[in-house]
Scaffold this motif. Sequence first.
Motif, PDB file in Angstrom:
ATOM      1  N   SER A 503       0.838  -1.207   0.000  1.00 29.48           N
ATOM      2  CA  SER A 503       0.000   0.000   0.000  1.00 29.48           C
ATOM      3  C   SER A 503       0.867   1.248   0.000  1.00 29.48           C
ATOM      4  N   GLY A 504       0.229   2.401  -0.280  1.00 29.10           N
ATOM      5  CA  GLY A 504       0.964   3.658  -0.272  1.00 29.10           C
ATOM      6  C   GLY A 504       1.587   3.951   1.083  1.00 29.10           C
ATOM      7  N   GLY A 505       0.839   3.675   2.165  1.00 28.40           N
ATOM      8  CA  GLY A 505       1.367   3.916   3.505  1.00 28.40           C
ATOM      9  C   GLY A 505       2.541   3.015   3.828  1.00 28.40           C
ATOM     10  N   GLU A 506       2.446   1.741   3.436  1.00 21.24           N
ATOM     11  CA  GLU A 506       3.546   0.804   3.680  1.00 21.24           C
ATOM     12  C   GLU A 506       4.794   1.216   2.901  1.00 21.24           C
ATOM     13  N   MET A 507       4.600   1.629   1.640  1.00 22.66           N
ATOM     14  CA  MET A 507       5.748   2.047   0.840  1.00 22.66           C
ATOM     15  C   MET A 507       6.392   3.296   1.437  1.00 22.66           C
ATOM     16  N   GLN A 508       5.579   4.186   1.975  1.00 23.81           N
ATOM     17  CA  GLN A 508       6.124   5.393   2.590  1.00 23.81           C
ATOM     18  C   GLN A 508       6.964   5.040   3.813  1.00 23.81           C
ATOM     19  N   ARG A 509       6.506   4.077   4.597  1.00 25.55           N
ATOM     20  CA  ARG A 509       7.270   3.676   5.782  1.00 25.55           C
ATOM     21  C   ARG A 509       8.558   2.950   5.408  1.00 25.55           C
ATOM     22  N   ILE A 510       8.527   2.209   4.310  1.00 27.18           N
ATOM     23  CA  ILE A 510       9.758   1.570   3.826  1.00 27.18           C
ATOM     24  C   ILE A 510      10.798   2.629   3.467  1.00 27.18           C
ATOM     25  N   LYS A 511      10.337   3.689   2.784  1.00 26.77           N
ATOM     26  CA  LYS A 511      11.262   4.769   2.404  1.00 26.77           C
ATOM     27  C   LYS A 511      11.785   5.499   3.635  1.00 26.77           C
ATOM     28  N   MET A 512      10.929   5.650   4.648  1.00 27.37           N
ATOM     29  CA  MET A 512      11.369   6.303   5.874  1.00 27.37           C
ATOM     30  C   MET A 512      12.486   5.509   6.536  1.00 27.37           C
ATOM     31  N   SER A 513      12.356   4.195   6.583  1.00 25.61           N
ATOM     32  CA  SER A 513      13.396   3.374   7.207  1.00 25.61           C
ATOM     33  C   SER A 513      14.697   3.462   6.432  1.00 25.61           C
ATOM     34  N   THR A 514      14.605   3.577   5.103  1.00 28.00           N
ATOM     35  CA  THR A 514      15.808   3.715   4.287  1.00 28.00           C
ATOM     36  C   THR A 514      16.522   5.018   4.599  1.00 28.00           C
ATOM     37  N   GLN A 515      15.749   6.089   4.820  1.00 30.94           N
ATOM     38  CA  GLN A 515      16.362   7.380   5.130  1.00 30.94           C
ATOM     39  C   GLN A 515      17.051   7.364   6.493  1.00 30.94           C
ATOM     40  N   ILE A 516      16.445   6.688   7.466  1.00 30.78           N
ATOM     41  CA  ILE A 516      17.078   6.609   8.786  1.00 30.78           C
ATOM     42  C   ILE A 516      18.396   5.838   8.688  1.00 30.78           C
ATOM     43  N   SER A 517      18.400   4.766   7.874  1.00 29.66           N
ATOM     44  CA  SER A 517      19.624   3.971   7.758  1.00 29.66           C
ATOM     45  C   SER A 517      20.751   4.749   7.110  1.00 29.66           C
ATOM     46  N   SER A 518      20.400   5.759   6.300  1.00 17.77           N
ATOM     47  CA  SER A 518      21.448   6.573   5.664  1.00 17.77           C
ATOM     48  C   SER A 518      22.141   7.490   6.664  1.00 17.77           C
ATOM     49  N   GLU A 519      21.460   7.824   7.783  1.00 19.91           N
ATOM     50  CA  GLU A 519      22.005   8.657   8.861  1.00 19.91           C
ATOM     51  C   GLU A 519      22.504  10.013   8.346  1.00 19.91           C
ATOM     52  N   LEU A 520      21.782  10.558   7.355  1.00 20.24           N
ATOM     53  CA  LEU A 520      22.120  11.906   6.876  1.00 20.24           C
ATOM     54  C   LEU A 520      21.592  12.948   7.851  1.00 20.24           C
ATOM     55  N   MET A 521      22.268  14.091   7.921  1.00 21.74           N
ATOM     56  CA  MET A 521      21.760  15.197   8.724  1.00 21.74           C
ATOM     57  C   MET A 521      21.774  16.457   7.872  1.00 21.74           C
ATOM     58  N   GLY A 522      20.988  17.442   8.318  1.00 21.09           N
ATOM     59  CA  GLY A 522      20.877  18.676   7.558  1.00 21.09           C
ATOM     60  C   GLY A 522      19.940  18.562   6.375  1.00 21.09           C
ATOM     61  N   MET A 523      19.131  17.490   6.324  1.00 24.08           N
ATOM     62  CA  MET A 523      18.210  17.266   5.217  1.00 24.08           C
ATOM     63  C   MET A 523      16.832  17.845   5.558  1.00 24.08           C
ATOM     64  N   LEU A 524      16.028  17.996   4.527  1.00 30.89           N
ATOM     65  CA  LEU A 524      14.634  18.421   4.675  1.00 30.89           C
ATOM     66  C   LEU A 524      13.752  17.299   4.133  1.00 30.89           C
ATOM     67  N   TYR A 525      12.942  16.709   5.005  1.00 33.10           N
ATOM     68  CA  TYR A 525      12.043  15.624   4.609  1.00 33.10           C
ATOM     69  C   TYR A 525      10.609  16.140   4.575  1.00 33.10           C
ATOM     70  N   VAL A 526       9.932  15.886   3.458  1.00 32.01           N
ATOM     71  CA  VAL A 526       8.526  16.259   3.311  1.00 32.01           C
ATOM     72  C   VAL A 526       7.720  14.970   3.150  1.00 32.01           C
ATOM     73  N   MET A 527       6.752  14.739   4.033  1.00 28.05           N
ATOM     74  CA  MET A 527       6.003  13.487   4.059  1.00 28.05           C
ATOM     75  C   MET A 527       4.504  13.737   3.908  1.00 28.05           C
ATOM     76  N   ASP A 528       3.841  12.751   3.322  1.00 30.94           N
ATOM     77  CA  ASP A 528       2.410  12.873   3.057  1.00 30.94           C
ATOM     78  C   ASP A 528       1.646  11.810   3.836  1.00 30.94           C
ATOM     79  N   GLU A 529       1.049  12.186   4.931  1.00 31.80           N
ATOM     80  CA  GLU A 529       0.205  11.319   5.752  1.00 31.80           C
ATOM     81  C   GLU A 529       0.823   9.943   6.037  1.00 31.80           C
ATOM     82  N   PRO A 530       1.931   9.892   6.742  1.00 28.76           N
ATOM     83  CA  PRO A 530       2.548   8.592   7.032  1.00 28.76           C
ATOM     84  C   PRO A 530       1.716   7.703   7.945  1.00 28.76           C
TER      85      PRO A 530
END
Length: 959
Positions: A503-530
Amino acid sequence: MSVRTTIEISGAKQNNLKNISVEIPRDRLTVITGVSGSGKSSLAFDVIYGEGQRRFLDSISNFAKSRISQLKKAHVDYVRGLSPVIAIEQKKGNNNPRSTVGTVTDINDYLRLLFSAAGTGACPECSRPLKQLSAAQIAEHISTLPQGAVVELRAPVYKIFGEDYDYTFHQLREKGYRNLLVDGEPFSLAEKRELDETKEYSLEVIIDRFTLKQDTYIQLAKSIEAAMLTLDEDIMIKVEVMGGVDPGFYAGYGCPEHHTFLCEMQPFHFSFNTPASACHTCLGVGLSYVVEPRFLVVSPEKSISKGALKKTVFNPAGKDSYRSVLMYSLSQKYDFSLDTPFNELPKHIHDILFYGTKGETLPLLQPPDSQKKNWIVGRDRPFWGFVHELESWYKHYIRKTSTSEAFEPTFIKDCMIEKICPECHGARLKKQRLQVTVGGKNIDQLSRMQLPELRDFLESLAFEEEIRDVAESIVREVVTRITLLIEIGLHYIHLGRRSESISGGEMQRIKMSTQISSELMGMLYVMDEPSIGLHPRDSDRVIDTMKKLRDIGNTVIVVEHDLDTIRSADHIIEIGPGPGIHGGTIVASGTIDDIASSPDSATGRYLSGKSSIPVPKKRRNLGDTFLSIQGARENNLKNVDLDIPLGVFICITGVSGSGKSSLINEILYKQLKVLKTGARIVAGEHDFLFGADLVNHVINIDQTPIGRNSKSNPATYIGIYDKIRDLFASQPEAVKLGYQSIDFSLTHAGGTRCEHCSGDGINVTSLQFMADIETICPVCKGMRFSQEGLDIKYRGKSIADVLEMTVEEAGEFFRDHKYLCHKLGIMNELGLGYMRLGQSSTTLSGGEAQRVKLAYELSKIKRGAHNLYILDEPTTGLHLSDIQKLLLSLNKLVDQGHSVIVIEHHLDVMKSADYIIDMGPEGGHQGGYVVAEGTPEQIAGNEQSHTGRYLRTVLECQR
């Protein structure tokens, strides 16, 4: 120079935004909320994300720009303080059948690396463990044999059926091989020899044969390397010493019994997206097309001689054809009449026609009404059934190699459905690849494990010393990524799950976990109803994930309606006060207390408790009519038996992955659709569905788009544009010019539409390394109609003016037209009053498309019929005030004598239902049961139900 602490937006006029200016704090979690259509996404995605992405693309070279689609500037004066921006949107999984959770998360890459580095092979004949050897190591070992020994190198290809041998031999000839062994017997590809198409054969290719000499080593190594490459990068090779050899020669290197060696492996050997490694039947998809017997029968009430069967199978008009001989011969041998209605023939006759005579030969007889004798008459041959014949034809057609593209015969494909591949059983890989294991499990078995089980398995592995460092570093990477997916609430999925089922919500959460694993800082994340698609039990996990992104030094902006997420935010911006033209301004901004105390904030009234969706004063009583599903086993369902009451508002709920969609969408909806309309679909696995005769129609109101092109719009879908065109065609000026209703259609060439832009209102110019430029059509000035068409007026408005009206404005304009006023009124009641009649359907969100479909259904219902309406998460994208309107509409359907089933996690929908069916208790393998069923009050009192625990709190608060 001071560091900027906010993102400053000035003069935003994108879509319905009314020249707003706002500051968003950096390194904080900010929620943008407001009623549906108020402008939240315009600010978050079109302005903030759009500008951040455009500025990044502006910074790259012109060479790179020419290969990347460029973006146009947002309608804003300026945006300052932007960081590199990443959008995590509500988009469903990739529709590519090769895409899985493992490929999307890149975890499959690590698993393939692990298997190539630490995998243990096995002999394909006896499963004896084999260790990896390079071509040089195999050549060196063979060189230890005495000089003069004759050595033959062979490659086991795979077992083939006779029907596949012609294709297989053609492939081998193209690769330059001429000699092979078929079931151990020598076979030359130069020979013309027929094989029994019903028998399975074991095939080995003879790669090379030579006599060992002093200088044989180089030739030997090159021959092995060439064989591994040309034989589809195979990983198995046989070494046969003519005349025999001491069994100790194979000990520790290959299989002493079958003389098989395992070659050195690479990560691509375990990729189902590589043709060399993919299963040769399904080509790495895991599914293959098989004939569905039900689709071969077009008119079961007719006899075979009158056209009961699809003409692809049997055409009664061909009196002298082979099929006429065959059908007559079958009827004589098995004693049935070709003039008996097909549905009255006994089941064993159906089985013979579809699946054949099971090897028993059939004497072929001359039909009495044929004009001439067919050459096949008088012979005896087995009949393998129409299913087998059509599947063989299909394989033959798609394997044609005379053209670069395979020809797919639609006349056969129409009779087929997708099922698990019969060869690899959904594993996608060749058998040889699946015989390589790590810790006793092959890569497919790991991909089918739920994530917690997979993590535990990987953490328990122990490796030999020579590969320990490499293997353990790979395992650490995989475990880290799996842990993040588990923590974000995706513990119930597995890596082999197809992306299109996500689902769209599941795919969004998968992408969120990928971003956390990258451990980037100083980024701007825009999310749509997670929070969409999450059970209340799991919503805290997503909130914690967003906070983690914030805490490592990022700015997180979330478009959201969920009150728990809003309460967790550092800063809140509400846009409104209403939707569409009534929105686009900043209603309130600040902390949770600021929003709750704002008199203008619709969200604040729900946060403070001043407004709420009331609990119904009385639940509807259950009648004595039910839909009964027996033995539901699709996906993770555990042989579920369930009675679903009719005539009431039902909510199907449960934690994510518990089996809700499998039960309702895959089984109930599809089986009812088949029974009611004869749809060419196959329902999920179950035994029986009783009570279908109690329902007249089944309607699935989902979130798929209502149209696929820019000319499709709400007016065309809801069915009012035809009436509007009739009104304009009936005006005196139109009658005088000879215009008809169709002349006012945007899709009709030669009518009143502007031909310069084909009714689009814009012209698109493609630039090489800049964004495509959309310019207003210079002829119609964006009005989409010619001047002659615009001159036709109805009550002072042209047809272009009408299409620019909102639903609310159009309702007032057509107040004297009962039909139009009725349909527009229903759209307005559903909170779609802000939507323009001519708005392109491609710009509507999934939630908006779903409400347009619901409005269409509400506007056409007639009394007397009993319809079943199914909605999957209709609260997607809805503010609480809009959910209240949605519930009123759903209850209106039930009050008119229909049944409504809603798959939903939202507590306000649950508490408003008459009857709840709670699935669980967990997701994935631990789900698939009915945990509780009854009224919301009964569910709230059930201690075993996760839903009941949260529902209890909501009901107690409103007593």
